[in-house]
Motif scaffolding. Structure first.
Motif, PDB file in Angstrom:
ATOM      1  N   VAL A  58       0.697  -0.980  -0.056  1.00 40.75           N
ATOM      2  CA  VAL A  58      -0.037   0.047   0.137  1.00 40.75           C
ATOM      3  C   VAL A  58       0.970   1.323   0.074  1.00 40.75           C
ATOM      4  O   VAL A  58       0.528   2.212  -0.828  1.00 40.75           O
ATOM      5  N   HIS A  59       1.735   1.196   0.898  1.00 46.65           N
ATOM      6  CA  HIS A  59       2.494   2.560   0.925  1.00 46.65           C
ATOM      7  C   HIS A  59       3.489   2.584  -0.463  1.00 46.65           C
ATOM      8  O   HIS A  59       3.682   3.618  -0.867  1.00 46.65           O
ATOM      9  N   SER A  60       4.040   1.589  -0.790  1.00 48.15           N
ATOM     10  CA  SER A  60       4.600   1.694  -2.385  1.00 48.15           C
ATOM     11  C   SER A  60       3.876   2.126  -3.375  1.00 48.15           C
ATOM     12  O   SER A  60       4.252   2.949  -4.294  1.00 48.15           O
ATOM     13  N   MET A  61       2.572   1.758  -3.297  1.00 48.32           N
ATOM     14  CA  MET A  61       1.441   1.863  -4.194  1.00 48.32           C
ATOM     15  C   MET A  61       1.336   3.471  -4.209  1.00 48.32           C
ATOM     16  O   MET A  61       1.265   4.380  -5.286  1.00 48.32           O
ATOM     17  N   GLU A 108       3.858  -0.555 -10.573  1.00 47.81           N
ATOM     18  CA  GLU A 108       5.330  -0.758 -10.418  1.00 47.81           C
ATOM     19  C   GLU A 108       5.592  -0.554  -9.091  1.00 47.81           C
ATOM     20  O   GLU A 108       6.387  -1.304  -8.482  1.00 47.81           O
ATOM     21  N   GLY A 109       4.926   0.485  -8.431  1.00 49.71           N
ATOM     22  CA  GLY A 109       5.084   0.692  -6.906  1.00 49.71           C
ATOM     23  C   GLY A 109       4.618  -0.467  -5.981  1.00 49.71           C
ATOM     24  O   GLY A 109       5.408  -0.773  -5.190  1.00 49.71           O
ATOM     25  N   GLY A 110       3.421  -1.031  -6.301  1.00 46.47           N
ATOM     26  CA  GLY A 110       2.975  -2.059  -5.716  1.00 46.47           C
ATOM     27  C   GLY A 110       3.994  -3.438  -6.021  1.00 46.47           C
ATOM     28  O   GLY A 110       4.130  -4.003  -5.077  1.00 46.47           O
ATOM     29  N   LEU A 111       4.511  -3.729  -7.091  1.00 47.16           N
ATOM     30  CA  LEU A 111       5.218  -4.497  -7.257  1.00 47.16           C
ATOM     31  C   LEU A 111       6.745  -4.516  -6.339  1.00 47.16           C
ATOM     32  O   LEU A 111       7.067  -5.642  -5.974  1.00 47.16           O
ATOM     33  N   PHE A 112       7.258  -3.350  -6.460  1.00 49.56           N
ATOM     34  CA  PHE A 112       8.441  -3.150  -5.552  1.00 49.56           C
ATOM     35  C   PHE A 112       7.950  -3.357  -4.008  1.00 49.56           C
ATOM     36  O   PHE A 112       8.777  -3.970  -3.367  1.00 49.56           O
ATOM     37  N   GLY A 113       6.990  -2.834  -3.565  1.00 46.84           N
ATOM     38  CA  GLY A 113       6.382  -2.979  -2.317  1.00 46.84           C
ATOM     39  C   GLY A 113       6.277  -4.550  -1.687  1.00 46.84           C
ATOM     40  O   GLY A 113       6.339  -4.783  -0.500  1.00 46.84           O
ATOM     41  N   ILE A 114       5.769  -5.133  -2.637  1.00 43.53           N
ATOM     42  CA  ILE A 114       5.222  -6.775  -2.532  1.00 43.53           C
ATOM     43  C   ILE A 114       6.619  -7.234  -1.929  1.00 43.53           C
ATOM     44  O   ILE A 114       6.666  -8.486  -1.556  1.00 43.53           O
TER      45      ILE A 114
END
Length: 185
Positions: A58-61, A108-114
């Motif tokens: 969530v934070h990265s998204m 992409e933000g979500g992919l990094f965050g996961i």
């Protein structure tokens, strides 16, 4: 609201703490146990952190979305300043590109965050690897005294800091949802 963190290696004690907090007016959605031993946490009937919330999705998204908004604005400004919007196609391709950039950056933000632990939980990674558990409680100013009283009766809890809590609106929605689900036949 503030989030108070505590570390312990005793799930029996955490079960008692959770019961005392709930009987003192702190609702279940405000209490969470972060652990690498999810089965044991479940066996003790403790309120565990959902798997997706252990990651920084969530934070990265959110960071990706902000980046996407900036990229979209840049595309629209450049298209306008360069005069490209004066052509027969007009604004449509540039608006489409801006929307695609926003979506792509958010994704992409979500992919990094996961791939990363939640930004508030990174500091506890070593303790979790050692088999310890993290209790965190979101309380408002009226509940701070109650939390201090309950924690003082449990010397095995080590104070581990304060952080950003779940917004009160979300906690209230979770309480209403739980009430609704209990009322269902």
């Amino acid at each position: 609201m503030k989030r108070h963190f505590y570390i312990t290696d005793n799930l029996d004690d955490l079960e008692q703490v959770e019961q005392e907090l709930e009987s003192s007016g702190v609702d279940t959605p405000q209490i969470h146990i972060l652990s690498e031993h999810d089965a044991e946490v479940k066996n003790h009937h403790l309120h565990e952190v959902e798997a997706v919330l252990k990651k920084d999705v969530v934070h990265s998204m959110e960071i990706g979305a902000v980046t996407g908004v900036i990229a979209a604005i840049v595309v629209l400004v450049v298209a306008y300043m360069a005069g490209w919007t004066e052509s027969a196609a007009g604004w449509i391709p540039f608006i489409f590109l801006a929307v695609v950039l926003l979506g792509f950056c958010t994704w992409e933000g979500g992919l990094f965050g996961i791939q990363e632990p939640h930004y508030q939980f990174k500091r506890f990674q070593e303790a979790l690897r050692e088999g310890k558990h993290v209790l965190f409680v979101d309380v408002d100013t009226k509940q701070e005294n109650t939390l201090c009283q309950v924690v003082s009766r449990h010397p095995q809890l080590q104070i581990a800091g304060i952080g950003e809590a779940t917004p009160e609106l979300v906690v209230e929605a979770q309480k209403k949802w739980r009430s609704f689900m209990k009322a269902m036949p």
